[in-house]
Design an enzyme around this catalytic site. Structure first.
Site, PDB file in Angstrom:
ATOM      1  N   GLU A 160     148.561  49.895 -42.237  1.00 46.44           N
ATOM      2  CA  GLU A 160     149.229  49.917 -43.541  1.00 46.44           C
ATOM      3  C   GLU A 160     149.833  48.573 -43.919  1.00 46.44           C
ATOM      4  OE1 GLU A 160     149.329  52.027 -45.949  1.00 46.44           O
ATOM      5  OE2 GLU A 160     148.818  53.984 -45.130  1.00 46.44           O
ATOM      6  N   ASN A 184     148.637  50.649 -56.876  1.00 40.35           N
ATOM      7  CA  ASN A 184     147.830  51.857 -56.742  1.00 40.35           C
ATOM      8  C   ASN A 184     147.276  52.290 -58.099  1.00 40.35           C
ATOM      9  OD1 ASN A 184     148.319  52.301 -53.890  1.00 40.35           O
ATOM     10  ND2 ASN A 184     150.405  52.873 -54.457  1.00 40.35           N
ATOM     11  N   ASP A 194     147.632  54.914 -59.715  1.00 35.09           N
ATOM     12  CA  ASP A 194     148.564  55.629 -60.588  1.00 35.09           C
ATOM     13  C   ASP A 194     149.738  54.756 -61.035  1.00 35.09           C
ATOM     14  OD1 ASP A 194     150.026  55.366 -58.280  1.00 35.09           O
ATOM     15  OD2 ASP A 194     150.343  57.502 -57.953  1.00 35.09           O
ATOM     16  N   SER A 234     151.750  53.052 -59.078  1.00 31.38           N
ATOM     17  CA  SER A 234     152.813  52.958 -58.073  1.00 31.38           C
ATOM     18  C   SER A 234     152.495  51.833 -57.081  1.00 31.38           C
ATOM     19  CB  SER A 234     152.936  54.286 -57.329  1.00 31.38           C
ATOM     20  OG  SER A 234     151.760  54.555 -56.592  1.00 31.38           O
ATOM     21  N   ASP A 252     153.364  50.460 -52.812  1.00 31.26           N
ATOM     22  CA  ASP A 252     153.768  50.890 -51.470  1.00 31.26           C
ATOM     23  C   ASP A 252     154.609  49.792 -50.817  1.00 31.26           C
ATOM     24  OD1 ASP A 252     152.241  53.198 -51.821  1.00 31.26           O
ATOM     25  OD2 ASP A 252     150.454  52.223 -51.044  1.00 31.26           O
ATOM     26  N   ASN A 257     155.433  54.999 -50.687  1.00 33.34           N
ATOM     27  CA  ASN A 257     155.074  54.970 -52.103  1.00 33.34           C
ATOM     28  C   ASN A 257     156.280  55.172 -53.020  1.00 33.34           C
ATOM     29  OD1 ASN A 257     153.925  56.561 -54.659  1.00 33.34           O
ATOM     30  ND2 ASN A 257     152.388  55.174 -53.861  1.00 33.34           N
TER      31      ASN A 257
END
Ligand SMILES: *[C@@H]1O[C@H](CO)[C@@H](O)[C@H](O)[C@H]1NC(C)=O
Length: 138
Positions: A50, A62, A64, A66, A68, A75
Site C-alpha cells: 500500500e 481514486n 471516486d 477520494s 488514501d 481512505n
C-alpha cells in the site's frame, strides 16, 4: 538571508520527518501496537504494497475522488477528514494518519479491519492472499 536559510532548514527537517520503516522495524512496531501475531505477515504485506512502508504516503486520486493516507493507505471517503476538524469513522484528520507515530493509524485500521477484514484493502486482495513476507528473523 538568515531568514531564508531558516525556511530552507525548516523544509529539510519537515521532509526528514517522514519515516520509511524497515520490515522488522515495522513488525516490532505492530507488535507494540497490539496487532496479533497471526495477522502479522498480512499486515506487513499490506503496508509494503500500500505505502512502500512510508508513513507520509498519499496514494493516487481514486476513481471516486477520494485519497488514501499514510502507512496503511486509509481512505478519506469514510475514515478521516481531508480538511477541517477531525471526523468521520476514525474521528481523525487524514494528516494524523500520515505521522511517524502510528498509534492513531493503528487504532483506525483495527476499526476498518473489524468491519472489512483484509479485504478492505485493494492491495492486500491483489498481492497478499498467496505468498507473504518472511518475518521469521524479526
Ligand atoms: C473526536 O475527537 C475529538 C478530539 O480530536 C474529541 O474531542 C471528540 O469527542 C471525538 N468525537 C467522538 C465522536 O469520539
Amino acid at each position: 538571508m538568515a531568514k531564508l536559510m531558516l525556511v530552507v532548514l525548516g523544509a529539510l527537517v519537515a521532509m526528514a520527518a517522514a519515516k520509511q520503516f524497515e520490515k522488522c522495524e515495522l513488525v516490532r512496531e505492530l507488535r507494540k501496537q497490539g496487532f496479533p501475531e497471526s495477522e502479522m505477515r498480512d499486515w506487513v504485506c499490506l503496508v509494503e504494497k500500500e505505502s512502500g512502508f512510508r508513513t507520509d504516503a498519499i496514494g493516487k486520486l481514486n476513481g471516486d475522488g477520494s485519497w488514501d493516507h499514510g502507512l496503511f493507505q486509509v481512505n478519506d471517503r469514510y475514515w478521516c477528514t481531508r480538511d477541517g476538524p477531525a471526523g468521520l469513522e476514525c474521528n481523525l484528520s487524514c494528516a494524523a494518519l500520515r505521522t511517524d507515530d502510528i498509534t492513531a493509524a493503528a487504532t483506525c485500521v483495527k476499526k476498518i479491519f473489524a468491519r472489512h477484514g483484509f479485504g478492505g484493502w485493494t492491495a492486500w486482495k491483489a498481492h497478499c492472499q498467496g505468498a507473504k513476507p518472511d518475518i521469521s528473523k524479526c
